[in-house]
Design a protein around this motif. Sequence first.
Motif, PDB file in Angstrom:
ATOM      1  N   PRO A  94       0.455  -0.994  -0.269  1.00 56.39           N
ATOM      2  CA  PRO A  94       0.426   0.042   0.288  1.00 56.39           C
ATOM      3  C   PRO A  94       0.403   1.029   0.193  1.00 56.39           C
ATOM      4  O   PRO A  94       0.425   2.264   0.114  1.00 56.39           O
ATOM      5  N   ASP A  95       1.809   1.437  -0.025  1.00 59.55           N
ATOM      6  CA  ASP A  95       2.973   2.172   0.128  1.00 59.55           C
ATOM      7  C   ASP A  95       3.603   2.902  -0.957  1.00 59.55           C
ATOM      8  O   ASP A  95       4.136   3.939  -1.207  1.00 59.55           O
ATOM      9  N   GLY A  96       3.312   2.449  -2.087  1.00 53.93           N
ATOM     10  CA  GLY A  96       3.015   2.714  -2.940  1.00 53.93           C
ATOM     11  C   GLY A  96       4.280   1.647  -3.992  1.00 53.93           C
ATOM     12  O   GLY A  96       4.782   2.526  -5.441  1.00 53.93           O
ATOM     13  N   ASN A  97       4.801   1.097  -3.147  1.00 50.46           N
ATOM     14  CA  ASN A  97       6.335   0.172  -3.202  1.00 50.46           C
ATOM     15  C   ASN A  97       5.665  -1.255  -4.323  1.00 50.46           C
ATOM     16  O   ASN A  97       4.484  -1.438  -3.730  1.00 50.46           O
ATOM     17  N   VAL A  98       6.219  -1.749  -4.491  1.00 52.83           N
ATOM     18  CA  VAL A  98       7.124  -2.911  -4.903  1.00 52.83           C
ATOM     19  C   VAL A  98       7.954  -3.889  -4.535  1.00 52.83           C
ATOM     20  O   VAL A  98       9.043  -3.560  -4.976  1.00 52.83           O
ATOM     21  N   TYR A  99       8.027  -5.064  -3.908  1.00 50.49           N
ATOM     22  CA  TYR A  99       9.241  -5.457  -3.253  1.00 50.49           C
ATOM     23  C   TYR A  99       9.635  -6.343  -3.877  1.00 50.49           C
ATOM     24  O   TYR A  99       8.300  -7.791  -4.425  1.00 50.49           O
ATOM     25  N   ILE A 100      11.045  -6.977  -4.395  1.00 46.58           N
ATOM     26  CA  ILE A 100      11.230  -8.285  -5.081  1.00 46.58           C
ATOM     27  C   ILE A 100      12.089  -8.849  -4.405  1.00 46.58           C
ATOM     28  O   ILE A 100      12.858  -8.135  -3.563  1.00 46.58           O
ATOM     29  N   PHE A 101      11.534  -9.807  -4.432  1.00 46.48           N
ATOM     30  CA  PHE A 101      12.928 -10.992  -3.816  1.00 46.48           C
ATOM     31  C   PHE A 101      12.937 -12.347  -4.061  1.00 46.48           C
ATOM     32  O   PHE A 101      12.792 -12.821  -4.777  1.00 46.48           O
ATOM     33  N   GLY A 102      14.334 -12.789  -3.958  1.00 47.42           N
ATOM     34  CA  GLY A 102      14.691 -14.402  -4.286  1.00 47.42           C
ATOM     35  C   GLY A 102      15.159 -14.841  -5.542  1.00 47.42           C
ATOM     36  O   GLY A 102      15.254 -15.718  -6.218  1.00 47.42           O
ATOM     37  N   GLY A 103      15.541 -13.616  -6.752  1.00 39.61           N
ATOM     38  CA  GLY A 103      16.295 -14.149  -8.047  1.00 39.61           C
ATOM     39  C   GLY A 103      17.395 -14.413  -7.549  1.00 39.61           C
ATOM     40  O   GLY A 103      18.212 -14.568  -6.854  1.00 39.61           O
ATOM     41  N   PHE A 104      17.778 -15.260  -9.035  1.00 40.68           N
ATOM     42  CA  PHE A 104      18.691 -15.887  -9.393  1.00 40.68           C
ATOM     43  C   PHE A 104      19.552 -15.797 -10.599  1.00 40.68           C
ATOM     44  O   PHE A 104      18.855 -15.660 -11.043  1.00 40.68           O
ATOM     45  N   ARG A 105      21.018 -15.647 -10.550  1.00 36.92           N
ATOM     46  CA  ARG A 105      21.868 -16.196 -12.212  1.00 36.92           C
ATOM     47  C   ARG A 105      22.200 -17.627 -12.113  1.00 36.92           C
ATOM     48  O   ARG A 105      22.778 -17.857 -10.876  1.00 36.92           O
ATOM     49  N   ILE A 106      22.066 -18.329 -13.348  1.00 42.01           N
ATOM     50  CA  ILE A 106      23.163 -19.161 -13.123  1.00 42.01           C
ATOM     51  C   ILE A 106      24.318 -19.100 -14.237  1.00 42.01           C
ATOM     52  O   ILE A 106      25.537 -19.537 -14.243  1.00 42.01           O
ATOM     53  N   ASP A 107      24.191 -18.520 -14.802  1.00 41.71           N
ATOM     54  CA  ASP A 107      25.916 -17.982 -15.418  1.00 41.71           C
ATOM     55  C   ASP A 107      26.960 -17.321 -15.425  1.00 41.71           C
ATOM     56  O   ASP A 107      27.513 -17.318 -15.053  1.00 41.71           O
ATOM     57  N   VAL A 108      26.333 -16.520 -13.787  1.00 42.08           N
ATOM     58  CA  VAL A 108      27.283 -16.121 -12.680  1.00 42.08           C
ATOM     59  C   VAL A 108      27.734 -16.427 -10.928  1.00 42.08           C
ATOM     60  O   VAL A 108      28.174 -16.057 -10.687  1.00 42.08           O
ATOM     61  N   ILE A 109      26.929 -17.540 -11.393  1.00 44.65           N
ATOM     62  CA  ILE A 109      26.067 -18.359 -10.126  1.00 44.65           C
ATOM     63  C   ILE A 109      25.256 -16.642  -8.772  1.00 44.65           C
ATOM     64  O   ILE A 109      26.774 -17.079  -8.629  1.00 44.65           O
ATOM     65  N   GLU A 110      25.135 -16.151  -9.351  1.00 44.81           N
ATOM     66  CA  GLU A 110      24.411 -15.088  -8.597  1.00 44.81           C
ATOM     67  C   GLU A 110      22.845 -15.405  -7.828  1.00 44.81           C
ATOM     68  O   GLU A 110      22.419 -15.715  -8.832  1.00 44.81           O
ATOM     69  N   VAL A 111      22.828 -15.203  -6.914  1.00 46.51           N
ATOM     70  CA  VAL A 111      21.303 -14.365  -5.947  1.00 46.51           C
ATOM     71  C   VAL A 111      21.286 -12.930  -5.660  1.00 46.51           C
ATOM     72  O   VAL A 111      22.113 -12.146  -5.630  1.00 46.51           O
ATOM     73  N   GLN A 112      19.927 -12.926  -6.192  1.00 44.47           N
ATOM     74  CA  GLN A 112      19.642 -11.585  -5.305  1.00 44.47           C
ATOM     75  C   GLN A 112      20.250 -11.218  -3.886  1.00 44.47           C
ATOM     76  O   GLN A 112      19.091 -12.059  -3.112  1.00 44.47           O
ATOM     77  N   SER A 113      20.933 -10.543  -4.125  1.00 40.04           N
ATOM     78  CA  SER A 113      21.522 -10.338  -1.886  1.00 40.04           C
ATOM     79  C   SER A 113      21.392  -9.190  -1.229  1.00 40.04           C
ATOM     80  O   SER A 113      20.002  -9.305   0.140  1.00 40.04           O
ATOM     81  N   GLU A 114      19.967  -8.348  -1.896  1.00 40.64           N
ATOM     82  CA  GLU A 114      18.727  -8.019  -1.340  1.00 40.64           C
ATOM     83  C   GLU A 114      17.881  -7.655  -2.151  1.00 40.64           C
ATOM     84  O   GLU A 114      17.470  -7.870  -3.342  1.00 40.64           O
ATOM     85  N   VAL A 115      16.931  -6.585  -1.472  1.00 35.30           N
ATOM     86  CA  VAL A 115      15.619  -6.390  -1.523  1.00 35.30           C
ATOM     87  C   VAL A 115      15.463  -5.531  -3.021  1.00 35.30           C
ATOM     88  O   VAL A 115      16.310  -4.405  -2.904  1.00 35.30           O
ATOM     89  N   MET A 116      15.059  -5.815  -3.914  1.00 31.33           N
ATOM     90  CA  MET A 116      14.985  -4.848  -5.261  1.00 31.33           C
ATOM     91  C   MET A 116      13.314  -3.912  -4.483  1.00 31.33           C
ATOM     92  O   MET A 116      12.609  -4.704  -4.824  1.00 31.33           O
ATOM     93  N   ILE A 117      13.264  -2.217  -4.783  1.00 31.44           N
ATOM     94  CA  ILE A 117      12.316  -1.749  -4.616  1.00 31.44           C
ATOM     95  C   ILE A 117      11.648  -1.099  -5.792  1.00 31.44           C
ATOM     96  O   ILE A 117      12.616  -0.528  -5.986  1.00 31.44           O
ATOM     97  N   TYR A 118      10.895  -0.956  -6.013  1.00 35.29           N
ATOM     98  CA  TYR A 118      10.362   0.062  -7.234  1.00 35.29           C
ATOM     99  C   TYR A 118       9.125   0.559  -6.523  1.00 35.29           C
ATOM    100  O   TYR A 118       8.451   0.072  -6.695  1.00 35.29           O
TER     101      TYR A 118
END
Length: 211
Positions: free
Chosen positions: A36-60
């Motif tokens: 309800p604050d007008g933001n979208v919060y994104i969690f839990g993504g990953f990449r396998i080409d560089v073996i990386e996990v989304q280490s921070e919350v992304m906020i739109y």
Amino acid sequence: DAYTNRTWLFDPATDEWVERSASPKAFVGAIAVAMPDGNVYIFGGFRIDVIEVQSEVMIYDVTNDSWSTGAAAPELVLTQAVALDDRRIMLASGQNFSAGQTTDECFVYDIVAGEFRSADDLPNELEGGVMVNAGGALYYVGGSDDSLTAQDEVYRYDAVADHWGFYGRMPEGRYGDQAVLAGDGLVYMYGGKTGDTTNSQGRGTFKVLDL
């Protein structure tokens, strides 16, 4: 063949998609929750080409069409996330990225404090289930274990007691669905899988769950 950080906004009134500002990073398998604050919060993504996990919350920020990052996030991929109330978001199970296996870990993210806290674990280690908020209680439906065998249990989370408990069973195990709690109080689940990892039965089927 390639990851993309392009962002699109859908307007149901005009039935149109409009491209917005690109996200800071490109991940697959992330999950987003609008608050309800007008933001979208994104969690839990990953990449396998560089073996990386989304280490921070992304906020739109929808109004300003801008991106920022928040707190350091738990290493959960293929997790489920849903709003617990107007300021808290529950992340439930999935895979622990470091361990590379299914987990029962759950966390609550406070959008005001900008921090995570541990929540009660799910009774089983699951990934690929769906989660909805119905009447202030959370329900985790289905999912699969480490052997990719579909599970039929439904679990309920009591936020006051911080407790996940067994709630009921579906007629069949399911995982990999998408789901929505509709205005009629029913959970509409579609596109998932039944059986085990070698059984393709049920893919594309549509089920309705009356909680």
